[in-house]
Design a protein around this motif. Structure first.
Motif, PDB file in Angstrom:
ATOM      1  N   ALA A  46       0.948  -1.155  -0.002  1.00 14.02           N
ATOM      2  CA  ALA A  46       0.080  -0.014  -0.161  1.00 14.02           C
ATOM      3  C   ALA A  46       1.022   1.258   0.188  1.00 14.02           C
ATOM      4  CB  ALA A  46      -0.779  -0.197   1.229  1.00 14.02           C
ATOM      5  N   LEU A  47       2.007   1.363   0.861  1.00 19.14           N
ATOM      6  CA  LEU A  47       2.784   2.426   1.008  1.00 19.14           C
ATOM      7  C   LEU A  47       3.560   2.547  -0.508  1.00 19.14           C
ATOM      8  CD1 LEU A  47       4.206   2.101   4.453  1.00 19.14           C
ATOM      9  CD2 LEU A  47       2.462   3.793   3.314  1.00 19.14           C
ATOM     10  N   HIS A  48       3.965   1.505  -0.924  1.00 15.38           N
ATOM     11  CA  HIS A  48       4.691   1.421  -2.498  1.00 15.38           C
ATOM     12  C   HIS A  48       3.868   2.303  -3.475  1.00 15.38           C
ATOM     13  CE1 HIS A  48       7.185  -0.073  -5.562  1.00 15.38           C
ATOM     14  NE2 HIS A  48       6.000   0.067  -6.319  1.00 15.38           N
ATOM     15  N   GLU A  49       2.562   1.953  -3.556  1.00  8.15           N
ATOM     16  CA  GLU A  49       1.754   2.378  -4.401  1.00  8.15           C
ATOM     17  C   GLU A  49       1.493   3.900  -4.301  1.00  8.15           C
ATOM     18  OE1 GLU A  49       1.108   1.338  -7.320  1.00  8.15           O
ATOM     19  OE2 GLU A  49       2.220  -0.455  -6.983  1.00  8.15           O
ATOM     20  N   ALA A  50       1.296   4.302  -2.656  1.00  3.87           N
ATOM     21  CA  ALA A  50       1.063   5.743  -2.243  1.00  3.87           C
ATOM     22  C   ALA A  50       2.195   6.467  -2.695  1.00  3.87           C
ATOM     23  CB  ALA A  50       0.939   5.358  -1.046  1.00  3.87           C
ATOM     24  N   GLY A  51       3.510   5.962  -2.441  1.00  7.17           N
ATOM     25  CA  GLY A  51       4.772   6.593  -2.866  1.00  7.17           C
ATOM     26  C   GLY A  51       4.600   7.076  -4.241  1.00  7.17           C
ATOM     27  N   HIS A  52       4.295   6.253  -5.247  1.00  5.02           N
ATOM     28  CA  HIS A  52       3.983   6.807  -6.542  1.00  5.02           C
ATOM     29  C   HIS A  52       2.775   7.669  -6.541  1.00  5.02           C
ATOM     30  CE1 HIS A  52       6.549   3.688  -8.128  1.00  5.02           C
ATOM     31  NE2 HIS A  52       5.690   2.595  -8.110  1.00  5.02           N
ATOM     32  N   MET A  53       1.633   7.552  -6.103  1.00  5.16           N
ATOM     33  CA  MET A  53       0.748   8.720  -6.106  1.00  5.16           C
ATOM     34  C   MET A  53       1.222   9.946  -5.538  1.00  5.16           C
ATOM     35  SD  MET A  53      -2.979   8.374  -4.065  1.00  5.16           S
ATOM     36  CE  MET A  53      -2.362   8.239  -2.456  1.00  5.16           C
ATOM     37  N   TRP A  54       1.784  10.141  -4.371  1.00  4.92           N
ATOM     38  CA  TRP A  54       1.855  11.237  -3.752  1.00  4.92           C
ATOM     39  C   TRP A  54       3.168  12.142  -4.461  1.00  4.92           C
ATOM     40  CZ3 TRP A  54       2.920   8.316   1.516  1.00  4.92           C
ATOM     41  CH2 TRP A  54       1.571   7.925   2.056  1.00  4.92           C
ATOM     42  N   ALA A  55       3.961  11.310  -5.096  1.00  2.00           N
ATOM     43  CA  ALA A  55       4.833  12.013  -5.933  1.00  2.00           C
ATOM     44  C   ALA A  55       4.213  12.618  -7.358  1.00  2.00           C
ATOM     45  CB  ALA A  55       6.008  10.890  -6.225  1.00  2.00           C
ATOM     46  N   ALA A  56       3.397  11.798  -7.948  1.00  2.00           N
ATOM     47  CA  ALA A  56       2.778  12.171  -8.895  1.00  2.00           C
ATOM     48  C   ALA A  56       1.706  13.487  -8.807  1.00  2.00           C
ATOM     49  CB  ALA A  56       2.024  11.024  -9.735  1.00  2.00           C
ATOM     50  N   LYS A  57       1.024  13.293  -7.759  1.00  2.00           N
ATOM     51  CA  LYS A  57       0.102  14.482  -7.277  1.00  2.00           C
ATOM     52  C   LYS A  57       1.106  15.783  -6.923  1.00  2.00           C
ATOM     53  CE  LYS A  57      -3.704  12.010  -5.470  1.00  2.00           C
ATOM     54  NZ  LYS A  57      -4.894  12.968  -6.236  1.00  2.00           N
ATOM     55  N   ALA A  58       2.320  15.645  -6.339  1.00  2.00           N
ATOM     56  CA  ALA A  58       3.107  16.713  -6.078  1.00  2.00           C
ATOM     57  C   ALA A  58       3.628  17.426  -7.340  1.00  2.00           C
ATOM     58  CB  ALA A  58       4.248  16.343  -5.230  1.00  2.00           C
ATOM     59  N   PHE A  59       3.946  16.658  -8.240  1.00  2.00           N
ATOM     60  CA  PHE A  59       4.443  17.494  -9.603  1.00  2.00           C
ATOM     61  C   PHE A  59       3.221  17.870 -10.535  1.00  2.00           C
ATOM     62  CE2 PHE A  59       8.130  14.469  -8.941  1.00  2.00           C
ATOM     63  CZ  PHE A  59       9.123  15.624  -8.540  1.00  2.00           C
ATOM     64  N   GLY A  60       1.962  17.437 -10.251  1.00  4.13           N
ATOM     65  CA  GLY A  60       0.632  17.922 -11.024  1.00  4.13           C
ATOM     66  C   GLY A  60       0.108  16.972 -11.944  1.00  4.13           C
ATOM     67  N   MET A  61       0.686  15.680 -11.787  1.00  5.15           N
ATOM     68  CA  MET A  61       0.308  14.695 -12.730  1.00  5.15           C
ATOM     69  C   MET A  61      -1.177  14.042 -12.323  1.00  5.15           C
ATOM     70  SD  MET A  61       3.709  12.284 -13.035  1.00  5.15           S
ATOM     71  CE  MET A  61       5.214  13.156 -13.330  1.00  5.15           C
ATOM     72  N   LYS A  62      -1.566  13.678 -13.124  1.00  4.15           N
ATOM     73  CA  LYS A  62      -3.305  13.317 -12.808  1.00  4.15           C
ATOM     74  C   LYS A  62      -3.289  11.884 -12.419  1.00  4.15           C
ATOM     75  CE  LYS A  62      -8.030  12.770 -14.076  1.00  4.15           C
ATOM     76  NZ  LYS A  62      -9.238  12.905 -15.146  1.00  4.15           N
ATOM     77  N   VAL A  63      -3.648  11.511 -11.195  1.00  3.73           N
ATOM     78  CA  VAL A  63      -3.689  10.257 -10.597  1.00  3.73           C
ATOM     79  C   VAL A  63      -5.243   9.605 -10.773  1.00  3.73           C
ATOM     80  CG1 VAL A  63      -3.242   8.477  -8.824  1.00  3.73           C
ATOM     81  CG2 VAL A  63      -1.723  10.416  -8.940  1.00  3.73           C
ATOM     82  N   ARG A  64      -5.480   8.920 -11.595  1.00  4.71           N
ATOM     83  CA  ARG A  64      -7.014   8.343 -11.687  1.00  4.71           C
ATOM     84  C   ARG A  64      -7.490   7.519 -10.678  1.00  4.71           C
ATOM     85  NH1 ARG A  64      -5.398   6.357 -17.627  1.00  4.71           N
ATOM     86  NH2 ARG A  64      -5.700   8.286 -18.809  1.00  4.71           N
ATOM     87  N   ARG A  65      -6.693   6.650 -10.252  1.00 11.13           N
ATOM     88  CA  ARG A  65      -7.105   5.513  -9.230  1.00 11.13           C
ATOM     89  C   ARG A  65      -5.645   5.024  -8.380  1.00 11.13           C
ATOM     90  NH1 ARG A  65      -9.461   0.654 -12.421  1.00 11.13           N
ATOM     91  NH2 ARG A  65      -7.585   0.957 -13.726  1.00 11.13           N
ATOM     92  N   TYR A  66      -6.458   4.708  -7.124  1.00 13.59           N
ATOM     93  CA  TYR A  66      -5.236   4.305  -6.072  1.00 13.59           C
ATOM     94  C   TYR A  66      -6.144   3.000  -5.405  1.00 13.59           C
ATOM     95  CZ  TYR A  66      -2.650   3.445  -1.876  1.00 13.59           C
ATOM     96  OH  TYR A  66      -1.868   2.902  -0.823  1.00 13.59           O
TER      97      TYR A  66
END
Length: 408
Positions: free
Chosen positions: A19-39
């Protein structure tokens, strides 16, 4: 019951790591302004989901993985017109690298936190002490007695009338044995070697309070079962035991930071060693499936790791349980950075290939090339997926039919 609890707790620890692995991708993507569709955590049918902002969060029934759906992770991903400007492949190389390595970073952070908590509570293993020789410092004195069977060897009670050579000669707890019969004894192994060939009055030199004291020990000859557990031999014995090595050390909140960093470096080195040895140990896994003895150093699956965690919990060895969870996080984190598709490291390699290629094209006065066509890499990716699936199937099968047993 404790065994089952240990398995469940270890499995939950793995789920948290994923869960934290995928959360790491999500948090970093959101921080740079990328769109995260699903987690989502898990695979298969959805247990529940909810939407917050532009991202759908949820849990699926099979808790063996998870995913973070970032719009435009590759140029082949379909994106809607409103997602186009925020597609991941449009962002700078370093930002995409950070996002794709953030999953492994979370494993490293979690592993470090686990080790830090160990350092301030149950303590961290001391590899240097484990490999160092035992010093010849006396912890306690007892009797000298014969022991010709395993039962007698494990029995620590002294029979009535048994001699106590060390105590009788005046050897005390805290004394450091400097020499036996004139032979220097820098380690406890040297003391044993000198005592076992001795017999009768034997000169000892001990260090006590910074001073050297000369003593004479009347060494009796007794019958003892040797380390091979089959041979009985007459040896000299003084009835004394050394101060045990400090194999585990605890630290204060501040000192624990440095100690944890040092031990983390050791674990990274061990992880690298295990990865290098990984391919050569697969034949032993296959052999164990068909009845061969299972080498404890062979790779294990999540099933095997959870079973070992359950065994450690059953015996109250929670330090092994926690250490195994930390080591698993380091292994997954490093493994995931290997430059192989479909691992994150493979995607990072593609990103940097594009960057270097475009740099070379610029030097030649050409325009930047387009994104890498992943369809041309599909064959290689499928081969690696097949190999990974086969290895997973082998290790899971071995962990079911012939599991690794650290505790016999």
């Amino acid at each position: 019951m404790v065994f089952i609890l240990g398995i469940v707790l270890f499995a939950l620890g793995i789920c948290l790591s994923v869960a934290l692995h995928e959360a790491g991708h999500m948090w970093a993507a959101k921080a740079f302004g990328m769109k995260v569709r699903r987690y989502f955590v898990g695979f298969g049918p959805t247990v529940f989901s909810f939407r917050r902002g532009e991202t759908e969060y949820g849990l699926k029934w099979i808790p063996l993985g998870g995913f973070c759906d970032i719009a435009g992770m590759t140029a082949l991903d379909e994106v809607t017109p409103d997602e186009s400007k925020r597609a991941m492949w449009r962002f700078k190389t370093w930002k995409r690298t950070v996002v794709m390595s953030a999953g492994s970073a979370m494993h490293f952070i979690l592993g470090f936190v686990i080790l830090y908590l160990m350092a301030v509570t149950m303590g961290l293993p001391n590899p240097e002490a484990a490999n160092a020789p035992t010093e010849p410092v006396i912890s306690a004195t007892a009797c000298a007695r014969s022991a010709t069977t395993l039962e007698q060897l494990n029995d620590t009670t002294c029979p009535a009338g048994a001699p106590t050579p060390a105590k009788t000669a005046g050897i005390q707890s805290g004394d450091k044995i400097v020499s036996v019969a004139g032979k220097p004894t820098p380690t406890w192994t040297d003391v044993l070697a000198a005592v076992q060939v001795a017999g009768g009055p034997t000169p000892f030199v001990v260090e006590r309070g910074g001073q050297r004291v000369n003593l004479t020990v009347d060494v009796p000859r007794v019958q003892r079962l040797l380390s091979d557990k089959t041979t009985v031999k007459e040896v000299g014995m003084i009835g004394a035991s050394p101060v045990p090595k400090t194999l585990v050390a605890t630290y204060g909140p501040v000192d624990a930071v440095g100690a944890t960093l040092d031990f983390t470096g050791t674990m990274f080195a061990e992880t690298g060693k295990r990865l290098i040895e990984f391919p050569s140990r697969i034949p032993a896994v296959v052999d164990s499936i068909f009845g061969g003895e299972r080498d404890p150093n062979t790779p294990v699956s999540v099933v095997g790791a959870s079973r070992i965690g359950g065994e450690a919990a059953e015996r109250g060895l929670w330090e092994i349980f926690v250490l195994l969870l930390a080591s698993l996080n380091f292994f997954i984190g490093v493994f995931n950075l290997l430059p192989l598709l479909p691992l994150d490291g493979g995607h990072i390699a593609v990103v940097w290939y594009e960057r270097v290629r475009d740099w070379i094209r610029k030097l030649r006065g050409k325009a930047a090339g387009g994104p890498v066509d992943y369809t041309k890499l599909s064959a290689v990716t499928m081969v690696l997926v097949f190999i990974g699936g086969a290895v997973t199937l082998l290790t899971v099968t071995a962990d079911i039919v012939n599991p690794v047993k650290l505790f016999q």
